[in-house]
Scaffold this active site. Structure first.
Site, PDB file in Angstrom:
ATOM      1  N   ASP A  78       0.874  -1.173   0.000  1.00 41.52           N
ATOM      2  CA  ASP A  78       0.000   0.000   0.000  1.00 41.52           C
ATOM      3  C   ASP A  78       0.917   1.231   0.000  1.00 41.52           C
ATOM      4  OD1 ASP A  78       0.887   0.369   2.611  1.00 41.52           O
ATOM      5  OD2 ASP A  78      -1.111   0.410   3.509  1.00 41.52           O
ATOM      6  N   HIS A  79       0.326   2.401   0.230  1.00 41.30           N
ATOM      7  CA  HIS A  79       1.112   3.639   0.218  1.00 41.30           C
ATOM      8  C   HIS A  79       2.195   3.646   1.302  1.00 41.30           C
ATOM      9  CE1 HIS A  79      -2.345   3.974   2.856  1.00 41.30           C
ATOM     10  NE2 HIS A  79      -1.753   4.937   3.526  1.00 41.30           N
ATOM     11  N   GLY A 104       2.493  -0.091   6.029  1.00 42.41           N
ATOM     12  CA  GLY A 104       3.194   0.749   6.999  1.00 42.41           C
ATOM     13  C   GLY A 104       3.828  -0.070   8.108  1.00 42.41           C
ATOM     14  N   THR A 105       3.038  -0.973   8.673  1.00 43.89           N
ATOM     15  CA  THR A 105       3.537  -1.829   9.754  1.00 43.89           C
ATOM     16  C   THR A 105       3.829  -3.246   9.297  1.00 43.89           C
ATOM     17  OG1 THR A 105       1.272  -2.486  10.254  1.00 43.89           O
ATOM     18  CG2 THR A 105       2.159  -0.600  11.496  1.00 43.89           C
ATOM     19  N   GLY A 106       3.252  -3.634   8.182  1.00 47.27           N
ATOM     20  CA  GLY A 106       3.305  -5.034   7.729  1.00 47.27           C
ATOM     21  C   GLY A 106       2.196  -5.871   8.345  1.00 47.27           C
ATOM     22  N   ILE A 107       1.475  -5.295   9.288  1.00 50.95           N
ATOM     23  CA  ILE A 107       0.477  -6.083  10.033  1.00 50.95           C
ATOM     24  C   ILE A 107      -0.787  -6.299   9.202  1.00 50.95           C
ATOM     25  CG2 ILE A 107      -0.972  -6.171  12.090  1.00 50.95           C
ATOM     26  CD1 ILE A 107       1.226  -4.518  13.535  1.00 50.95           C
ATOM     27  N   GLY A 108      -1.404  -5.208   8.769  1.00 55.61           N
ATOM     28  CA  GLY A 108      -2.671  -5.332   8.032  1.00 55.61           C
ATOM     29  C   GLY A 108      -2.514  -6.185   6.778  1.00 55.61           C
ATOM     30  N   HIS A 119      10.903 -23.528   9.046  1.00 52.87           N
ATOM     31  CA  HIS A 119       9.885 -24.210   9.852  1.00 52.87           C
ATOM     32  C   HIS A 119       8.481 -24.111   9.258  1.00 52.87           C
ATOM     33  CE1 HIS A 119      12.324 -23.964  13.887  1.00 52.87           C
ATOM     34  NE2 HIS A 119      13.073 -24.299  12.850  1.00 52.87           N
ATOM     35  N   ARG A 161       8.236 -33.044  11.258  1.00 48.00           N
ATOM     36  CA  ARG A 161       7.414 -32.333  12.248  1.00 48.00           C
ATOM     37  C   ARG A 161       6.883 -31.019  11.678  1.00 48.00           C
ATOM     38  NH1 ARG A 161      12.607 -31.098  13.458  1.00 48.00           N
ATOM     39  NH2 ARG A 161      13.143 -29.102  14.416  1.00 48.00           N
ATOM     40  N   HIS A 162       7.674 -30.385  10.834  1.00 48.65           N
ATOM     41  CA  HIS A 162       7.218 -29.117  10.247  1.00 48.65           C
ATOM     42  C   HIS A 162       6.185 -29.367   9.149  1.00 48.65           C
ATOM     43  CE1 HIS A 162       9.960 -27.017  12.724  1.00 48.65           C
ATOM     44  NE2 HIS A 162      11.051 -27.499  12.135  1.00 48.65           N
TER      45      HIS A 162
HETATM   46  C1  RB5 Z   1      -1.852   2.935   6.444  1.00 51.18           C
HETATM   47  O1  RB5 Z   1      -1.808   4.187   7.048  1.00 51.18           O
HETATM   48  C2  RB5 Z   1      -1.520   1.859   7.444  1.00 51.18           C
HETATM   49  O2  RB5 Z   1      -2.584   1.659   8.302  1.00 51.18           O
HETATM   50  C3  RB5 Z   1      -1.163   0.563   6.736  1.00 51.18           C
HETATM   51  O3  RB5 Z   1      -0.087   0.792   5.887  1.00 51.18           O
HETATM   52  C4  RB5 Z   1      -0.762  -0.580   7.624  1.00 51.18           C
HETATM   53  O4  RB5 Z   1       0.210  -0.199   8.539  1.00 51.18           O
HETATM   54  C5  RB5 Z   1      -1.858  -1.328   8.246  1.00 51.18           C
HETATM   55  O5  RB5 Z   1      -1.658  -2.332   8.943  1.00 51.18           O
END
Ligand code: RB5
Length: 142
Positions: free
Chosen positions: A7-8, A65-69, A97, A132-133
Site C-alpha cells: 500500500d502507500h 506501513g507496519t506489515g500487520i494489516g 519451519h 514435524r514441520h
Molecule cells: C496505512 O496508514 C496503514 O494503516 C497501513 O499501511 C498498515 O500499517 C496497516 O496495517
C-alpha cells in the site's frame, strides 16, 4: 517469479526492494500500488496471495506501513503462509519451519538496509522439509 505488493505505507520500501531484485537479476511482478497516494492494503494482499495460489509466482513480498494489516489480509487466502518479519532470524526460521510463501514487512518499521537483508534471507533459505514441520503445516490447512 516473485510477486510484490504494497500500500502507500510500503510503496517507498517496495521501490528499494525492486532495485535490489533488479541488481540480483531476479524476476518479479509488481501487483501495485503505484504511488504514495493513500489506498487500501487488502487489495494488494489479495492480488499477491492469489498470484501464489494460482502458481503465477512462487513467493511474494508484501509491505504496508507496519506489515500487520497486509499480512493479516494475505493469510485469509487458503494456502498462504505470510510471515511478518523485522529481523533475519525470523525470516530464516519462517522458511525453515513454516515454509512461508510470503514475506511481509513494515515500511515504517524497518529501514532499507535491514529490509534487504531480510529479503535475501527469506529468498535464499529453503524449507527444512522436516517431518514435524510438514505435519504442523498440514494441520494449519485442516
Ligand atoms: C496505512 O496508514 C496503514 O494503516 C497501513 O499501511 C498498515 O500499517 C496497516 O496495517
Amino acid at each position: 517469479m516473485i510477486a510484490l505488493g504494497s500500500d502507500h505505507g510500503g510503496y517507498e520500501l517496495k521501490q528499494e526492494v525492486k532495485k535490489h531484485l533488479d541488481e540480483l537479476g531476479l524476476a518479479y511482478h509488481d501487483y501495485g500500488c503505484d504511488s504514495t497516494e493513500a489506498t487500501d492494503y487488502p487489495i494488494y494482499a489479495k492480488k499477491v496471495a492469489n498470484a501464489i495460489v494460482n502458481g503465477e509466482c512462487e513467493k511474494g513480498i508484501l509491505i504496508c506501513g507496519t506489515g500487520i494489516g497486509i499480512s493479516i489480509a494475505a493469510n485469509k487466502v487458503k494456502g498462504i503462509r505470510c510471515a511478518l518479519c523485522s529481523d533475519c532470524f525470523s525470516a530464516e526460521a519462517t522458511r525453515l519451519h513454516n515454509d512461508a510463501n510470503i514475506l511481509a514487512m513494515g515500511g515504517r518499521v524497518v529501514g532499507p538496509g535491514l529490509a534487504l537483508k531480510i529479503v535475501d534471507t527469506f529468498l535464499n533459505t529453503p524449507f527444512s522439509g522436516d517431518e514435524r514441520h510438514v505435519r504442523r503445516i498440514a494441520q494449519i490447512e485442516e
